[in-house]
Enzyme design. Structure first.
Site, mmCIF file in Angstrom:
data_model
loop_
_atom_site.group_PDB
_atom_site.id
_atom_site.type_symbol
_atom_site.label_atom_id
_atom_site.label_comp_id
_atom_site.label_asym_id
_atom_site.label_seq_id
_atom_site.Cartn_x
_atom_site.Cartn_y
_atom_site.Cartn_z
ATOM 1 N N GLN A 348 0.825 -1.209 0.000
ATOM 2 C CA GLN A 348 0.000 0.000 0.000
ATOM 3 C C GLN A 348 0.859 1.258 0.000
ATOM 4 O O GLN A 348 1.265 1.741 1.049
ATOM 5 C CB GLN A 348 -0.920 -0.014 1.210
ATOM 6 C CG GLN A 348 -2.102 0.922 1.055
ATOM 7 C CD GLN A 348 -3.257 0.524 1.930
ATOM 8 O OE1 GLN A 348 -3.134 0.494 3.148
ATOM 9 N NE2 GLN A 348 -4.401 0.214 1.331
ATOM 10 N N THR A 520 0.622 -2.356 7.822
ATOM 11 C CA THR A 520 0.529 -3.809 7.906
ATOM 12 C C THR A 520 -0.642 -4.248 7.023
ATOM 13 O O THR A 520 -1.593 -4.857 7.490
ATOM 14 C CB THR A 520 0.414 -4.230 9.381
ATOM 15 O OG1 THR A 520 1.494 -3.621 10.098
ATOM 16 C CG2 THR A 520 0.527 -5.734 9.561
ATOM 17 N N HIS A 521 -0.579 -3.856 5.771
ATOM 18 C CA HIS A 521 -1.609 -4.174 4.796
ATOM 19 C C HIS A 521 -0.976 -4.961 3.660
ATOM 20 O O HIS A 521 -0.851 -4.478 2.547
ATOM 21 C CB HIS A 521 -2.268 -2.894 4.269
ATOM 22 C CG HIS A 521 -2.883 -2.048 5.334
ATOM 23 N ND1 HIS A 521 -3.206 -0.730 5.162
ATOM 24 C CD2 HIS A 521 -3.237 -2.349 6.613
ATOM 25 C CE1 HIS A 521 -3.737 -0.246 6.290
ATOM 26 N NE2 HIS A 521 -3.755 -1.206 7.183
ATOM 27 N N ASN A 522 -0.527 -6.171 3.986
ATOM 28 C CA ASN A 522 0.111 -7.042 3.001
ATOM 29 C C ASN A 522 -0.971 -7.957 2.440
ATOM 30 O O ASN A 522 -1.664 -8.636 3.205
ATOM 31 C CB ASN A 522 1.200 -7.894 3.656
ATOM 32 C CG ASN A 522 2.081 -7.088 4.596
ATOM 33 O OD1 ASN A 522 1.658 -6.744 5.697
ATOM 34 N ND2 ASN A 522 3.286 -6.780 4.180
#
Lengths: 592, 243
Positions: A348, A520-522
């Protein structure tokens, strides 16, 4: 020799939001469920009690609630021609560990994704023509429509106690909500939080320019709330310690105070902490899972847990790792573009400062420490908006422009104007002067897949169990840079209209750097789709190759939105739970 | 008076820093209690402080002298706060190096090791504590070669110049990256200055008072509205205060 345990109906790997939802739904349906969580147990009291929980060094800097990379991490490189080296310390993203997973330490932003997100390829082909999509950008539609998922989005919002304002009720636009959202059957369970001063300024400036500001939906409860399951949430006190912390007020929708206790009340449910699953065991045909192998990391003992259904509910990255370690599905090869497991990893751009603008006002006071993780006022005019002309931007996707105010914790938050030294007398003066007089307009962009941005197993480095680490090949590409440049300028225009004393940004997007925290947007790696040729899992997040394995989480997203992932992650968990209960349970096999 | 500590250490020879602090307690021979420090105006409302500790468990005496000098350049004494050392930042760094973080907790320490590019992050085979030790030694070796003295014996201006050169990558060391060491040193100093005083830095919550951070109680349900564009002036509270 591992100890072989008694077979159960369902084994759940990882007990965060998705594992918690499945644990509750399936155990309440009478199925015998065992959840294996590699971290420990924890509860709001005493684990998140004040004053100790307000420890920025321990939680925000040393990552006390996160996975420990000394045990298992991944390796990283920008392109297949470079050496991949281990991420030796956490930085760019922070996967959680322990009961509740990342659902404990998240901020709470809870979107329903856009209609464009649900049908990305169809939308862009129809709106801009096939040639608008770069050849190396394997975007594809979700296998279910927004309308199909709507009741499940609603269920997750109710469970997590989301505060917000509807913008579209059954097709009727609602003043004050997100003008561009998809139709919803009913409003959020809670009204929006009180906006910060910075948010009120942005709201007025954005409206003045003809944009459509609205309160960002968030699982920070604006008032005390009892959810449909009877779980009770407290009212948010705007303490500014959401992300990376547990909430002492139980005001942040989290699995450890909602779905997990409900599962634990069921006699058919058992939770085993400190249980690290190393692989899914398959039978000789490799078409059926017979259970999982795990190690009790508090004793070193090894176990095999047979189960009729295996659900991978670990963090998105770890779901993909477990599939590759277990031989579930064909690994993706970026050179030949054959195989599916590992492809379409997305991140992101924009989170973490790039594209955003910091405004400094000589004559205003913002009290940055009066804050919540997820409240905010934003505009979606350059993201969810069908009418937004992407041809002018020269790129697919878009970005939100949002003023949050997540914290004023001083190790991490110390804004100073551009040109200020990083230390010494001048730095001190500037820090003392501007700490309370700055606000930020954030730009968060979507991330389209690229053929080379993918996971596979690392040939060199191993985890503590002697297994290959996951290898991540990833970089930002031209499309990402154009989105950030274009929407960053829009944010700067709004900022200038607010007449700050000075402003910094918007920064341009460079190479991906795994060191500074971004988000933490994997997403991706075990993506969902319409056929085994284009996806690792089907519309019920069921492995095409091993149909009694379900892979639940953001690993299923074919691309990343400019929105945070948890809304659809929660919705998909309910969706999968319903499919298991209503279909798979009676007729095991590949569902259609 | 700035080199008092160093001179004193020289006169007592091999006695370790911890031993000295234990032996002399709050006597004025210790640098933090020098006239320069005690004459300094304290932020209004702060109570008379206990003597600054110079008791170190990880850092050797010369290493402690380096760290004290560096954090005093990062955080010089002025009307806003006492110096970095007087705020306990050197003690904070020593405790962090002696503890779990310093010994490589939460760090993947397996080989093989390769240099990598900066976007791949920390790739040293050293633990953070070992890395710090090597960085201090390399900095002093550089200063001796270029300026004939250890870092802590240089003038403030010389120290600032050396730190800026490290920060900008204008000088390099044989053992560790000067810039990488600088960044870790600066980050550690800022952590010590702004973290809860329970860790030994941010003495008397000096850094929190400097910026107006109210600390750990943080109940703002009403204030979010009533303090829009209005300063919230309270005595900050720390974990140390409430424990």
């Amino acid at each position: 020799m591992p100890t072989r345990l008694k077979e159960v109906d369902v084994v759940i790997v990882g007990l965060g939001w998705t594992g918690g939802i499945l644990a509750k739904e399936l155990s309440e349906a009478g199925m015998r469920v065992v959840a294996l969580e590699r971290g420990g147990l924890r509860s709001t009291n005493p684990d998140f009690a004040i004053p100790q929980i307000r420890d920025e060094l321990k939680y925000a800097v040393r990552n006390a609630l996160m996975q420990n990379p000394a045990r298992d991490t991944l390796t990283f490189r920008h392109s297949p021609s470079e050496p991949s080296l281990p991420m030796r310390q956490l930085g760019s993203f922070l996967p959680g560990e322990g009961l509740g997973g990342a659902g404990v330490h998240w901020n709470g932003v809870t979107w329903r994704w856009t209609g464009i997100d649900h049908a990305a390829r169809t939308y862009y082909e129809q709106r801009h023509g096939k040639s608008f999509i770069p050849a190396d950008m394997p975007i594809q539609d979700w296998p279910m429509t927004y309308a199909e998922l709507e009741p499940y989005y609603d269920r997750f919002e109710r469970t997590a106690g989301v505060s917000g304002k509807a913008g579209n009720l059954k097709g009727a636009k609602q003043a004050g909500g997100n003008f561009f959202e998809q139709p919803r059957e009913r409003d959020y369970p809670l009204p929006p939080l009180e906006p910060s001063y910075s948010q009120t300024l942005f709201n007025d400036a954005a409206a003045q320019m003809g944009y459509h500001p609205f309160p960002r939906p968030c699982a920070n409860a604006s008032r005390a709330y009892t959810n449909p399951d009877g779980s009770r949430l407290g009212a948010c006190v705007y303490c500014g310690h959401c992300e990376r912390f547990g909430c002492e007020a139980n005001a942040k929708g989290s699995p450890h105070i909602t779905v997990i206790p409900k599962a634990m009340a069921q006699p058919t449910f058992e939770l085993r902490p400190h249980s690290w699953v190393t692989r899914v065991m398959l039978d000789s045909t490799k078409k059926k899972a017979i259970g999982v192998a795990y190690t009790d990391v508090s004793t070193g003992e090894q176990f095999e847990q047979p189960a009729a259904i295996v659900t991978l509910c670990a963090y998105a990255i770890n779901n993909v790792h477990l599939m590759l370690l277990s031989g579930i599905g064909t690994p993706y090869d970026a050179t030949t573009q054959k195989g599916v497991v590992g492809r379409n990893y997305c991140y992101q751009p924009g989170s973490g400062g790039v594209g955003s603008v910091t405004l400094f006002f000589e004559d205003k006071i913002f009290n940055p420490f009066m804050a919540t993780g997820a409240f905010g006022i934003g505009i979606d005019d350059f993201h969810a908006n069908d009418a937004f002309d992407r041809a002018a931007m020269g790129a697919l996707g878009g970005a939100t422009i949002i003023v949050g105010q997540s914290n004023g914790r001083p190790i991490g938050y110390r804004p100073v104007p551009a040109g200020t030294p990083r230390w010494g007398a001048e730095w001190k003066k500037a820090t003392a002067k501007w700490y309370q007089r700055a606000m930020n307009i954030g730009v968060t962009a979507s991330n389209m897949p690229n053929r080379y941005n993918a996971f596979d197993l690392d040939p060199t480095y191993k985890n503590v169990f002697g297994q290959p680490l996951l290898r991540l090949t990833y970089n930002f590409v031209e499309n990402d840079k154009k989105v950030i440049a274009y929407v960053g300028q829009k944010a700067a225009e709004i900022a200038r209209s607010m007449k700050p004393t000075s402003m910094t940004g918007p920064g341009m997007l460079g190479d991906y750097n795994i060191v500074p925290y971004q988000s933490t947007h994997n997403t991706g790696g075990a993506i969902m789709g319409t056929s085994p040729g284009n996806s690792a899992v089907n519309k019920y997040l069921q492995s095409w190759d091993v149909p009694n394995v379900f892979v639940v989480g953001a690993s299923a997203f074919p691309h990343n939105s400019a929105y945070n992932p948890t809304g659809p992650v929660g919705a998909l968990a309910y969706w999968t739970a319903d499919a298991i209960k209503s279909k798979f349970r009676n007729r095991p096999g590949l569902m259609t | 008076m700035k080199n008092n500590r160093r001179d004193f250490l020289k006169t007592v020879g091999t006695v370790g820093a911890t031993g000295i602090a234990a032996a002399v307690g709050g006597e004025t021979v210790i640098d933090g209690q020098s006239p320069a420090a005690s004459d300094r105006p304290r932020p209004p409302g702060s109570p008379a402080a206990a003597p600054v500790s110079h008791a170190y468990t990880f850092l050797t005496a010369p290493e402690a002298a380096f760290i004290e000098a560096a954090v005093d350049r990062f955080i010089p004494a002025d009307e806003l706060t006492p110096s970095g050392t007087d705020c306990g930042v050197a003690v904070f760094i020593d405790r962090q190096l002696a503890g779990a973080w310093g010994s490589g907790d939460r760090t993947y320490m397996q080989g093989p090791w390769q240099k990598g590019v900066p976007t791949q992050g920390y790739q040293s085979p050293l633990t953070p504590a070992e890395f710090f030790r090597a960085g201090i030694a390399a900095s002093n070796a550089y200063c001796r070669k270029a300026l004939n003295k250890d870092f802590d014996r240089l003038t403030s201006d010389q120290q600032n110049n050396v730190l800026q050169d490290m920060e900008q990558g204008r000088i390099s060391f044989d053992t560790v990256s000067a810039q990488e060491f600088f960044n870790l040193l600066l980050a550690s100093a800022m952590q010590g200055f702004f973290a809860d005083p329970v860790y030994g830095g941010n003495r008397d919550k000096a850094a929190w008072k400097m910026i107006g951070f109210p600390g750990v109680i943080a109940i703002y349900s009403e204030h979010i509205k009533t303090y829009r564009n209005k300063k919230y002036d309270v005595e900050p509270k720390s974990i140390l205060d409430l424990s």
